[in-house]
Design a protein around this motif. Structure first.
Motif, PDB file in Angstrom:
ATOM      1  N   VAL A 188      -7.397   1.519   2.093  1.00  9.32           N
ATOM      2  CA  VAL A 188      -7.810   0.116   1.953  1.00  9.32           C
ATOM      3  C   VAL A 188      -6.675  -0.850   2.314  1.00  9.32           C
ATOM      4  CG1 VAL A 188      -8.531  -1.646   0.288  1.00  9.32           C
ATOM      5  CG2 VAL A 188      -9.599   0.620   0.243  1.00  9.32           C
ATOM      6  N   LEU A 189      -5.463  -0.579   1.853  1.00  9.62           N
ATOM      7  CA  LEU A 189      -4.383  -1.551   2.012  1.00  9.62           C
ATOM      8  C   LEU A 189      -3.595  -1.404   3.311  1.00  9.62           C
ATOM      9  CD1 LEU A 189      -2.843  -1.850  -1.587  1.00  9.62           C
ATOM     10  CD2 LEU A 189      -4.474  -3.362  -0.436  1.00  9.62           C
ATOM     11  N   VAL A 190      -3.413  -0.178   3.781  1.00 11.58           N
ATOM     12  CA  VAL A 190      -2.612   0.026   4.999  1.00 11.58           C
ATOM     13  C   VAL A 190      -3.508  -0.192   6.215  1.00 11.58           C
ATOM     14  CG1 VAL A 190      -1.212   1.657   6.312  1.00 11.58           C
ATOM     15  CG2 VAL A 190      -1.081   1.640   3.817  1.00 11.58           C
ATOM     16  N   ASN A 191      -3.335  -1.314   6.898  1.00  7.50           N
ATOM     17  CA  ASN A 191      -4.240  -1.648   8.005  1.00  7.50           C
ATOM     18  C   ASN A 191      -3.520  -1.898   9.326  1.00  7.50           C
ATOM     19  OD1 ASN A 191      -3.034  -4.102   7.514  1.00  7.50           O
ATOM     20  ND2 ASN A 191      -4.944  -5.287   7.463  1.00  7.50           N
ATOM     21  N   THR A 192      -2.225  -1.535   9.394  1.00  6.21           N
ATOM     22  CA  THR A 192      -1.507  -1.717  10.653  1.00  6.21           C
ATOM     23  C   THR A 192      -2.003  -0.705  11.687  1.00  6.21           C
ATOM     24  OG1 THR A 192       0.689  -1.903  11.643  1.00  6.21           O
ATOM     25  CG2 THR A 192       0.378  -0.140  10.055  1.00  6.21           C
ATOM     26  N   ASP A 193      -1.801  -1.031  12.965  1.00  7.44           N
ATOM     27  CA  ASP A 193      -2.259  -0.147  14.042  1.00  7.44           C
ATOM     28  C   ASP A 193      -1.261   0.974  14.277  1.00  7.44           C
ATOM     29  OD1 ASP A 193      -4.528  -1.684  14.481  1.00  7.44           O
ATOM     30  OD2 ASP A 193      -3.485  -3.016  15.887  1.00  7.44           O
ATOM     31  N   ALA A 194      -1.633   1.901  15.156  1.00 11.17           N
ATOM     32  CA  ALA A 194      -0.726   2.981  15.552  1.00 11.17           C
ATOM     33  C   ALA A 194       0.548   2.389  16.125  1.00 11.17           C
ATOM     34  CB  ALA A 194      -1.395   3.881  16.585  1.00 11.17           C
ATOM     35  N   GLY A 206       0.820  -1.216   0.000  1.00  5.32           N
ATOM     36  CA  GLY A 206       0.000   0.000   0.000  1.00  5.32           C
ATOM     37  C   GLY A 206       0.846   1.255   0.000  1.00  5.32           C
ATOM     38  N   VAL A 207       1.962   1.225   0.754  1.00  2.45           N
ATOM     39  CA  VAL A 207       2.870   2.379   0.786  1.00  2.45           C
ATOM     40  C   VAL A 207       3.509   2.594  -0.583  1.00  2.45           C
ATOM     41  CG1 VAL A 207       5.104   3.174   1.660  1.00  2.45           C
ATOM     42  CG2 VAL A 207       3.365   2.350   3.248  1.00  2.45           C
ATOM     43  N   TYR A 208       4.033   1.519  -1.185  1.00  2.00           N
ATOM     44  CA  TYR A 208       4.712   1.665  -2.474  1.00  2.00           C
ATOM     45  C   TYR A 208       3.758   2.215  -3.539  1.00  2.00           C
ATOM     46  CZ  TYR A 208       8.116  -1.451  -0.214  1.00  2.00           C
ATOM     47  OH  TYR A 208       9.010  -2.015   0.661  1.00  2.00           O
ATOM     48  N   LEU A 209       2.540   1.676  -3.582  1.00  6.30           N
ATOM     49  CA  LEU A 209       1.566   2.114  -4.590  1.00  6.30           C
ATOM     50  C   LEU A 209       1.110   3.542  -4.362  1.00  6.30           C
ATOM     51  CD1 LEU A 209      -0.793  -0.977  -5.126  1.00  6.30           C
ATOM     52  CD2 LEU A 209       0.616   0.159  -6.849  1.00  6.30           C
ATOM     53  N   SER A 210       0.706   3.851  -3.138  1.00  2.00           N
ATOM     54  CA  SER A 210       0.165   5.193  -2.874  1.00  2.00           C
ATOM     55  C   SER A 210       1.239   6.264  -3.010  1.00  2.00           C
ATOM     56  CB  SER A 210      -0.484   5.246  -1.488  1.00  2.00           C
ATOM     57  OG  SER A 210       0.433   4.937  -0.467  1.00  2.00           O
ATOM     58  N   LEU A 211       2.473   5.964  -2.566  1.00  2.00           N
ATOM     59  CA  LEU A 211       3.563   6.927  -2.715  1.00  2.00           C
ATOM     60  C   LEU A 211       3.890   7.173  -4.176  1.00  2.00           C
ATOM     61  CD1 LEU A 211       6.517   6.508  -0.176  1.00  2.00           C
ATOM     62  CD2 LEU A 211       5.149   8.525  -0.646  1.00  2.00           C
ATOM     63  N   GLY A 212       3.938   6.101  -4.972  1.00  2.00           N
ATOM     64  CA  GLY A 212       4.220   6.244  -6.395  1.00  2.00           C
ATOM     65  C   GLY A 212       3.195   7.132  -7.076  1.00  2.00           C
ATOM     66  N   LEU A 213       1.913   6.927  -6.741  1.00  4.79           N
ATOM     67  CA  LEU A 213       0.849   7.753  -7.326  1.00  4.79           C
ATOM     68  C   LEU A 213       0.971   9.209  -6.875  1.00  4.79           C
ATOM     69  CD1 LEU A 213      -2.206   5.341  -6.982  1.00  4.79           C
ATOM     70  CD2 LEU A 213      -1.161   6.123  -9.111  1.00  4.79           C
ATOM     71  N   ALA A 214       1.255   9.411  -5.584  1.00  5.91           N
ATOM     72  CA  ALA A 214       1.374  10.780  -5.070  1.00  5.91           C
ATOM     73  C   ALA A 214       2.519  11.531  -5.745  1.00  5.91           C
ATOM     74  CB  ALA A 214       1.580  10.758  -3.558  1.00  5.91           C
ATOM     75  N   ILE A 215       3.610  10.818  -6.018  1.00  6.35           N
ATOM     76  CA  ILE A 215       4.753  11.456  -6.685  1.00  6.35           C
ATOM     77  C   ILE A 215       4.384  11.845  -8.111  1.00  6.35           C
ATOM     78  CG2 ILE A 215       7.082  11.045  -7.572  1.00  6.35           C
ATOM     79  CD1 ILE A 215       7.002  11.635  -4.602  1.00  6.35           C
ATOM     80  N   ILE A 216       3.577  11.023  -8.791  1.00  3.95           N
ATOM     81  CA  ILE A 216       3.101  11.394 -10.136  1.00  3.95           C
ATOM     82  C   ILE A 216       2.400  12.744 -10.070  1.00  3.95           C
ATOM     83  CG2 ILE A 216       1.416  10.825 -11.950  1.00  3.95           C
ATOM     84  CD1 ILE A 216       1.990   7.868 -11.427  1.00  3.95           C
ATOM     85  N   ALA A 217       1.503  12.898  -9.097  1.00  2.09           N
ATOM     86  CA  ALA A 217       0.754  14.152  -8.961  1.00  2.09           C
ATOM     87  C   ALA A 217       1.662  15.309  -8.576  1.00  2.09           C
ATOM     88  CB  ALA A 217      -0.358  13.968  -7.925  1.00  2.09           C
ATOM     89  N   MET A 218       2.613  15.071  -7.662  1.00  2.14           N
ATOM     90  CA  MET A 218       3.497  16.144  -7.219  1.00  2.14           C
ATOM     91  C   MET A 218       4.396  16.644  -8.345  1.00  2.14           C
ATOM     92  SD  MET A 218       2.918  17.148  -4.218  1.00  2.14           S
ATOM     93  CE  MET A 218       4.400  18.025  -3.772  1.00  2.14           C
ATOM     94  N   MET A 226      12.785  -0.074  -2.496  1.00  6.07           N
ATOM     95  CA  MET A 226      11.491  -0.106  -3.174  1.00  6.07           C
ATOM     96  C   MET A 226      10.751   1.217  -3.040  1.00  6.07           C
ATOM     97  SD  MET A 226      10.543  -2.510  -5.086  1.00  6.07           S
ATOM     98  CE  MET A 226       8.841  -1.939  -5.165  1.00  6.07           C
ATOM     99  N   VAL A 227      10.923   1.918  -1.913  1.00  8.73           N
ATOM    100  CA  VAL A 227      10.295   3.236  -1.753  1.00  8.73           C
ATOM    101  C   VAL A 227      10.874   4.197  -2.781  1.00  8.73           C
ATOM    102  CG1 VAL A 227       9.882   5.160  -0.200  1.00  8.73           C
ATOM    103  CG2 VAL A 227      10.013   2.860   0.704  1.00  8.73           C
ATOM    104  N   ASN A 228      12.202   4.223  -2.873  1.00  6.69           N
ATOM    105  CA  ASN A 228      12.852   5.100  -3.832  1.00  6.69           C
ATOM    106  C   ASN A 228      12.499   4.725  -5.264  1.00  6.69           C
ATOM    107  OD1 ASN A 228      14.835   6.866  -2.178  1.00  6.69           O
ATOM    108  ND2 ASN A 228      15.149   4.826  -1.357  1.00  6.69           N
ATOM    109  N   THR A 229      12.352   3.417  -5.527  1.00  8.59           N
ATOM    110  CA  THR A 229      11.983   2.977  -6.871  1.00  8.59           C
ATOM    111  C   THR A 229      10.587   3.461  -7.228  1.00  8.59           C
ATOM    112  OG1 THR A 229      13.381   1.008  -6.660  1.00  8.59           O
ATOM    113  CG2 THR A 229      11.690   0.961  -8.365  1.00  8.59           C
TER     114      THR A 229
END
Length: 512
Positions: A481-487, A278-290, A408-411
């Motif tokens: 939807v994908l990131v479901n870990t607790d605080a 979820g992090v890899y996908l959402s971050l990649g999309l956010a960078i497209i927009a930024m 993978m985050v940087n990728t």
């Protein structure tokens, strides 16, 4: 049950130098992020001085992007194998040498070679920096603060690059956009060498997966080059299509290889855990927009509004301020109390609202009335979302995989940047052409034609920004939807990918 080795000190024997180490890691991260935008401003001057042809000028950017994006997974694996501190320092020294070469360039070939070398050493440096944080900060509140600072730099460094690049280009010359990296790198490397203390137990000493290195590097290079080519030559260009087909085939072969080899470059367990995915996908999309924001707002301010490079850089300050506040004051303070998806999803949505305001741009739009509040919302939203996203990048990974998980985050960011530049530029160009065609007949005087040219550019920018709004909304939905870990309260909790009690013990140590 045997205990898995961990790569950080026990809570009661915390490294007393960890905060000093964070300062040097932050300097290195800022240098890498700055370089993504600082050279863009200097490019016209460098092109003229070095006699770089119009057709080859894009390679000043592309050479770096291909080397950096293609070698990130390899760089992350080297950090796990060779040691994160050693990889980090080597990357810094190499980046400084490549920057010196670029600043001293006497011709096109020397410049392109220097940019490629910067990308190679950046691919070593970036994943090593993030994985060092993952193994040095083990207590929840400290981890939140550390990643708050890192997230603010990762998000806002590009805008700082615009300011610094404008100053250096306008008041010195383009060569200083390269030379400025050298003191950053020397300070960070010296500090890291003397301050960072990394235990060796968490290294992954398995043999290097050579087929995986070759397939992933060629696949990512083909993908990044395909999007770069699409921007300049169109989506139906034969080479563009060939690059996309090749990237699909190579990356599919890479996945099959990783599932079969004994010591994979990228263990599929890193990708299949839903929080990391979820992090890899959402971050990649956010960078497209930024990238859409940086690209079109820079063009709008300089070409339509007539801002100087320095004034344009300062015009991005509200977004930098918003990112710092969102990351260090909102994300950091709430991360130990609120589940990450309740920071990431609303953060991306707030950024989408800020982007939505920018769809109202006109030729004579007021900076204070529209652009400033839009940037504040974008900064606050992105800062709030980036902080837990960076922290979750190594969620639940085994210590030996921390480097490649960080890579993978940087990728995802690098590929997202390539997609964002090509996709949104294409949308903007199509909308601009259509507006010009529809209104050309009514522009009969030079003044009217000049106004029409500005209006058509703005029409293109706003059309692309609408897409960026949708992309940010999609990033928000994926995060929710994908990131479901607790605080992250610092307590051991069961791993969400069901890897058992031993992995539950690992999470507080290397997850964030």
């Amino acid at each position: 049950m045997s205990q898995s080795p961990v790569t950080s000190l026990a809570p009661d024997t915390k490294d007393p130098n960890r905060w000093k180490a964070l300062a040097f890691i932050a300097i290195a991260q800022l240098m890498v992020v700055l370089d993504a935008t600082i050279v863009n401003i200097a490019l016209p001057s460098a092109q003229e001085d070095l006699g770089i042809s119009e057709g080859n000028k894009q390679w000043v950017i592309t050479a770096y992007a291909l080397a950096f994006g293609g070698l990130l997974l390899f760089g992350g694996r080297i950090a796990d194998l060779w040691g994160r501190k050693r990889t980090f320092v080597t990357g810094l020294i190499g980046f400084a040498a490549a920057s010196a070469l670029g600043g001293a360039a006497t011709g096109e070939a020397m410049m392109l070679g220097a940019r490629a070398l910067q990308g190679v050493f950046g691919a070593l440096l970036a994943p090593a920096a993030l994985s060092l944080l993952a193994v040095m900060f083990t207590e929840a509140k400290e981890r939140a603060k550390a990643f708050g600072i890192y997230g603010a730099i990762a998000g806002g460094g590009g805008a700082v690059g615009l300011i610094l690049g404008g100053f250096l280009t306008e008041y010195l010359n383009w060569r200083w956009t390269f030379f400025v990296n050298i003191p950053f790198a020397i300070i960070a490397a010296a500090g890291a060498y003397f301050v960072i203390r990394e235990p060796s137990e968490g290294r992954n000493r398995s043999p290097l997966d050579i087929p995986g290195v070759v397939l992933s590097t060629l696949g990512l290079v083909a993908l990044v080059y395909g999007f770069t080519r699409a921007e300049s030559d169109g989506w139906s260009d034969a080479v563009t299509v060939t690059m996309f087909v090749a990237s699909v085939v190579l990356l599919a072969a890479f996945v099959v290889t990783e599932a079969k080899v004994k010591s994979p470059l990228l263990p599929l367990r890193v990708l299949t855990e839903r929080n990391r995915g979820g992090v890899y996908l959402s971050l990649g999309l956010a960078i497209i927009a930024m990238f859409g924001l940086f690209l079109f707002l820079t063009y709008y301010l300089q070409i339509v509004q007539g801002y100087s490079p320095v004034k344009t850089g300062f015009a991005f300050l509200p977004m930098i301020f918003g990112m710092i506040v969102g990351s260090t004051q909102i994300g950091t303070r709430l991360m130990t109390r609120v589940a990450p998806r309740y920071l990431m999803a609303p953060g991306f949505l707030l950024a989408a609202v800020g982007m939505l305001l920018l769809t109202q741009l006109e030729v004579d739009t007021s900076y204070a009335g529209l652009i400033l509040p839009a940037q504040l919302m974008l900064g606050l939203g992105m800062g709030t979302a980036f902080m837990p996203a960076m922290s979750l990048a190594t969620h639940g990974v085994e210590p030996r995989d921390a480097g490649v998980a960080s890579a993978m985050v940087n990728t995802s960011q690098q590929v997202g940047g390539a997609i964002g530049t090509a996709l949104l530029n294409t949308i903007a160009a199509s909308a601009t052409t259509a507006y010009l065609t529809d209104h050309a007949a009514s522009a009969t005087t030079p003044a009217a034609q000049k106004l029409l040219a500005a209006q058509s550019m703005v029409e293109g920018y706003t059309a692309a920004i609408w897409w960026a709004v949708g992309i940010l909304v999609a990033a928000s939905a994926i995060a929710f939807v994908l990131v479901n870990t607790d605080a992250d309260d610092g307590s051991a909790a069961a791993s969400s990918d069901g890897e058992g009690v031993e992995d539950a013990v690992k999470i507080p140590v290397v997850a964030h």
